[in-house]
Structure formats: structure tokens, C-alpha cells
Write a protein that holds these residues in place. Structure first.
Motif, short mmCIF file in Angstrom:
data_model
loop_
_atom_site.label_atom_id
_atom_site.label_comp_id
_atom_site.label_asym_id
_atom_site.label_seq_id
_atom_site.Cartn_x
_atom_site.Cartn_y
_atom_site.Cartn_z
N VAL A 45 0.87 -1.18 0.00
CA VAL A 45 0.00 0.00 0.00
C VAL A 45 0.91 1.23 0.00
CG1 VAL A 45 -1.77 1.29 1.24
CG2 VAL A 45 -1.83 -1.21 1.25
N LEU A 46 0.74 2.09 -1.01
CA LEU A 46 1.59 3.29 -1.13
C LEU A 46 0.84 4.55 -0.72
CD1 LEU A 46 3.37 2.59 -4.52
CD2 LEU A 46 4.32 2.32 -2.22
N SER A 47 -0.49 4.50 -0.71
CA SER A 47 -1.26 5.69 -0.37
C SER A 47 -2.56 5.26 0.29
CB SER A 47 -1.56 6.48 -1.66
OG SER A 47 -2.48 7.51 -1.41
N TRP A 48 -2.99 6.05 1.27
CA TRP A 48 -4.29 5.87 1.93
C TRP A 48 -4.78 7.28 2.26
CZ3 TRP A 48 -4.57 4.94 7.82
CH2 TRP A 48 -5.91 4.84 8.25
N LYS A 49 -5.87 7.69 1.61
CA LYS A 49 -6.34 9.06 1.76
C LYS A 49 -7.75 9.10 2.32
CE LYS A 49 -3.62 11.12 -1.98
NZ LYS A 49 -3.67 11.76 -3.32
N THR A 50 -8.02 10.15 3.09
CA THR A 50 -9.36 10.37 3.61
C THR A 50 -10.28 10.84 2.48
OG1 THR A 50 -9.01 12.71 4.07
CG2 THR A 50 -8.36 11.16 5.81
N ASP A 51 -11.58 10.95 2.78
CA ASP A 51 -12.52 11.43 1.76
C ASP A 51 -12.29 12.91 1.43
OD1 ASP A 51 -13.47 12.47 4.14
OD2 ASP A 51 -15.31 11.29 4.16
N ARG A 52 -11.43 13.59 2.22
CA ARG A 52 -11.06 14.98 1.90
C ARG A 52 -9.73 15.03 1.12
NH1 ARG A 52 -12.31 14.68 6.95
NH2 ARG A 52 -10.18 15.03 7.72
N GLY A 53 -9.21 13.86 0.77
CA GLY A 53 -7.98 13.80 -0.03
C GLY A 53 -6.71 13.96 0.78
N GLU A 54 -6.81 13.82 2.12
CA GLU A 54 -5.64 13.99 2.98
C GLU A 54 -4.86 12.68 3.05
OE1 GLU A 54 -4.75 15.90 7.38
OE2 GLU A 54 -6.74 15.13 6.95
N GLU A 55 -3.56 12.74 2.73
CA GLU A 55 -2.71 11.53 2.74
C GLU A 55 -2.37 11.15 4.17
OE1 GLU A 55 -1.32 8.38 2.01
OE2 GLU A 55 -1.43 9.38 0.05
N LEU A 56 -2.53 9.88 4.48
CA LEU A 56 -2.32 9.38 5.85
C LEU A 56 -1.03 8.59 6.00
CD1 LEU A 56 -6.01 8.29 6.43
CD2 LEU A 56 -4.90 10.35 7.33
N LEU A 57 -0.43 8.17 4.88
CA LEU A 57 0.82 7.41 4.92
C LEU A 57 1.97 8.27 4.43
CD1 LEU A 57 -0.39 3.97 3.49
CD2 LEU A 57 -0.13 4.62 5.90
N PHE A 58 3.13 8.02 4.99
CA PHE A 58 4.35 8.73 4.58
C PHE A 58 5.09 7.92 3.52
CE2 PHE A 58 8.96 8.68 4.93
CZ PHE A 58 9.30 10.02 4.80
N THR A 59 5.55 8.58 2.46
CA THR A 59 6.50 7.98 1.53
C THR A 59 7.63 8.98 1.32
OG1 THR A 59 4.77 6.73 0.41
CG2 THR A 59 6.82 6.99 -0.77
N SER A 60 8.86 8.51 1.41
CA SER A 60 10.00 9.41 1.28
C SER A 60 10.06 10.02 -0.12
CB SER A 60 11.31 8.65 1.53
OG SER A 60 12.41 9.48 1.23
N SER A 61 10.50 11.29 -0.16
CA SER A 61 10.70 11.96 -1.46
C SER A 61 11.84 11.31 -2.23
CB SER A 61 11.02 13.44 -1.23
OG SER A 61 12.20 13.55 -0.45
N LYS A 62 12.67 10.52 -1.53
CA LYS A 62 13.80 9.85 -2.18
C LYS A 62 13.56 8.35 -2.40
CE LYS A 62 17.44 13.00 -0.69
NZ LYS A 62 18.79 13.09 -0.15
N ALA A 63 12.32 7.89 -2.16
CA ALA A 63 12.00 6.47 -2.33
C ALA A 63 12.31 6.01 -3.75
CB ALA A 63 10.53 6.22 -2.00
N ILE A 64 12.72 4.76 -3.88
CA ILE A 64 13.04 4.16 -5.18
C ILE A 64 11.91 3.17 -5.52
CG2 ILE A 64 14.71 2.70 -6.41
CD1 ILE A 64 16.77 3.87 -4.24
N PHE A 65 11.30 3.36 -6.69
CA PHE A 65 10.12 2.56 -7.05
C PHE A 65 10.46 1.49 -8.08
CE2 PHE A 65 8.48 6.47 -5.34
CZ PHE A 65 7.40 6.07 -4.57
N LYS A 66 11.71 1.02 -8.06
CA LYS A 66 12.13 0.07 -9.08
C LYS A 66 12.60 -1.21 -8.40
CE LYS A 66 14.37 0.35 -13.52
NZ LYS A 66 15.22 1.11 -14.41
N PRO A 67 11.92 -2.35 -8.64
CA PRO A 67 12.41 -3.61 -8.07
C PRO A 67 13.83 -3.87 -8.53
CG PRO A 67 10.25 -3.90 -9.13
CD PRO A 67 10.74 -2.53 -9.49
N PRO A 68 14.68 -4.56 -7.75
CA PRO A 68 14.30 -5.23 -6.50
C PRO A 68 14.47 -4.37 -5.25
CG PRO A 68 16.51 -5.86 -7.10
CD PRO A 68 16.05 -4.87 -8.14
#
Length: 304
Positions: A45-68
Motif C-alpha cells: 500500500v503506497l497511499s491511503w487518503k481520507t474522503d477529503r484527499g488527505e494523505e495518511l501514509l508517509f513515503t520518502s521523497s527519495k524512495a526508489i520505485f524500481k524492483p528489487p
């Protein structure tokens, strides 16, 4: 009629889109507009937002989205181990693999509440996984979003091996917070914990609530099934409810550690806190044909 038939009949449409690396992501949305986004990279799970569009999970601005490489943020799944030992990589391989969408999962446990917005995913070991961890398994994951916007994760791990195996497990949840120094965690008072900053030495929690002013890396043992994370500045409380997951990991890397992590911003420790439902101290043992279930339900509510 079992749940899987009953809830499929009235299931909300699921959108599948590709990320910039061509990996499928599934977007779940409930009738009130809350949403969750799940990547097939890691079943994460990369995102979980309220019905107002507020993000509840943190993901780093430097996260790498490429396996492995595992993605730094959201809810990585740590299996078949938490931490590092033996031939397996840190926190096991499940969070680095490409999962499949499971179109025909077996019926869910009877005590599981069906939801209209959900996705079923499946992970089976590759040849490479079997070399590092020689056990055949099927790992089924259902991620669902309730009408109230709660995020549910149900993991089912079955031994399809000829011999028993054991594993440890965690939903390594990165909560987004306003300022770590304004956060407190309740539900851990009087518990014993293993302190990873002191060679896993065992201590007993003395405070009424856990607050943060330096690096924390602990495994609280045999906790109750509900933990609360209060964010004073945002006036909101995360409630973590769990089944089959006796332990709770609490982690914040603080300043020095943050600077040593390539996929994490130097100051980002202020905006996140990991609180995991986990099974670590006593590994889960499955005999051939047996199945383990671990459930996590995350909700958020206003607090004063």
C-alpha cells in the motif's frame, strides 16, 4: 454463499494503472471518496487518503520505485523475516517481489467483514526465493477500504511444503505525522520490549505514553489488539487494530540515521513514524497444509 461470492456481486470497480516503471498499481475508492493505492511491487500500500484527499501514509521523497529495491514508505510487508539474518535480505523478500492479482481466492474466514472496494493479491516463491528460503508457500493478501474509510489488510500464508517452516512477519506501516515531537503512542504501557539500539536487550516500558526525542527502534511484546497514535498538531488519532500479530514495532530513525539512508531525506524523520502490527519474538510455525492469518485494520479519527 461465501463472502468471496457475496462481495464480488456488489464490488466497486477497481482501477489498475501503471507507474513510471510499468508496474501495475491498483486504486481502491469507497463511495465517500476515500482511497488507497496498492502496488504489485511488494503488494505494498503506497497511499491511503481520507474522503477529503488527505494523505495518511508517509513515503520518502527519495524512495526508489524500481524492483528489487523496496519502496521507502507506505506499508511494506516484511516476510518471511523481520530484520536481517542468514541468506535472506533485510526484512525478507515479499516487499521486493512483483505480486499477481488473484482472481479466484479461496473463501475468506467467516469472521471477516466484506467490503465493496478491495483487491486480492498472491505471491508464490520463485526459484531464487527457494534457494534462499527453501519452503513452498502461498501468500494471499486482501487489501480493502471500508465505507468508513478504514484500511484493512488480511494476510493468509499457507504451507504447501512437505515439512514445517517458521517465519516472522510485520506490516511495516509508515504513518504521516505533522511533527514527530508532537506525537504520542498509547497502548504500550507496562509492556516488555526488545531494544534494537541496545543489542535487543529486554526492557519494560515505564511511561504512560511513548513520546519521541531521539532515535527509537523497539519491538513491544504481547501487546493488546489496539494501539493509538495521537498527532497533537493535526488533531487526529490513528487507531491500529490487529489479529494474529502479538508484537508492535515502533521505529523512527531520527537525525543521524536519516542522513545515512540513501532513500530517505535528511529531515524526513520529523514527518513519519512506523508503528507495525507484527509477529517477531515467537516465529509463526506452520505444519504442511496449515494456514496462518494476520489482520490489520487502520482507522483515523479527529482528536481534541
Amino acid at each position: 454463499m461465501n463472502h468471496s461470492t457475496a462481495d464480488r456481486d456488489q464490488r466497486a470497480p477497481v482501477e489498475v494503472r501503471k507507474d513510471k516503471n510499468g508496474i501495475d498499481q491498483v486504486v481502491l475508492q469507497n463511495s465517500r471518496g476515500a482511497s488507497a493505492r496498492v502496488s504489485l511491487h511488494g503488494g505494498q500500500v503506497l497511499s491511503w487518503k481520507t474522503d477529503r484527499g488527505e494523505e495518511l501514509l508517509f513515503t520518502s521523497s527519495k524512495a526508489i520505485f524500481k524492483p528489487p529495491t523496496a519502496v521507502r514508505g507506505g506499508i511494506p510487508i516484511c516476510f518471511p523475516q523481520f530484520g536481517k539474518r542468514g541468506l535472506l535480505e533485510q526484512h525478507g523478500f515479499a516487499r521486493n517481489k512483483i505480486w499477481l492479482i488473484d482472481d479466484n481466492p479461496p473463501p475468506l474466514p467467516t469472521n471477516y467483514s466484506p467490503s465493496k472496494a478491495y483487491i486480492d493479491l498472491l505471491l508464490k516463491p520463485s526459484e531464487e526465493d527457494l534457494k534462499a528460503w527453501p519452503h513452498s508457500f502461498e501468500f494471499r493478501l486482501r487489501v480493502s477500504l471500508t465505507v468508513d474509510g478504514h484500511l484493512n489488510m488480511l494476510s493468509r500464508i499457507r504451507n504447501i511444503n512437505g515439512k514445517p517452516f517458521s517465519f516472522s512477519f510485520a506490516y511495516h506501516t509508515y504513518f504521516a505525522v505533522s511533527d514527530i515531537s508532537e506525537v504520542r503512542v498509547e497502548g504500550l504501557e507496562t509492556l516488555d520490549y526488545l531494544d534494537n539500539l541496545c543489542n535487543r536487550e529486554r526492557f519494560t516500558e515505564q511511561g504512560d505514553a511513548l513520546t519521541f526525542e531521539s532515535e527509537v527502534d523497539r519491538v513491544y511484546l504481547s501487546s493488546s489488539d489496539a494501539i493509538a497514535v495521537f498527532d497533537h498538531e493535526k488533531k487526529r488519532t490513528f487507531v491500529i487494530q490487529k489479529e494474529g500479530l502479538p508484537d508492535v514495532v515502533v521505529w523512527n530513525p531520527w537525525e543521524k540515521k536519516s542522513k545515512s539512508m540513501a532513500d530517505f531525506g535528511d529531515e524526513e524523520y520529523k514527518q513519519m513514524l512506523c508503528v507495525d502490527g507484527a509477529a517477531i519474538e515467537k516465529p509463526i510455525v506452520l505444519k504442511p497444509g496449515e494456514e496462518w492469518t494476520g489482520r490489520l485494520e487502520l482507522s483515523v479519527m479527529p482528536s481534541i
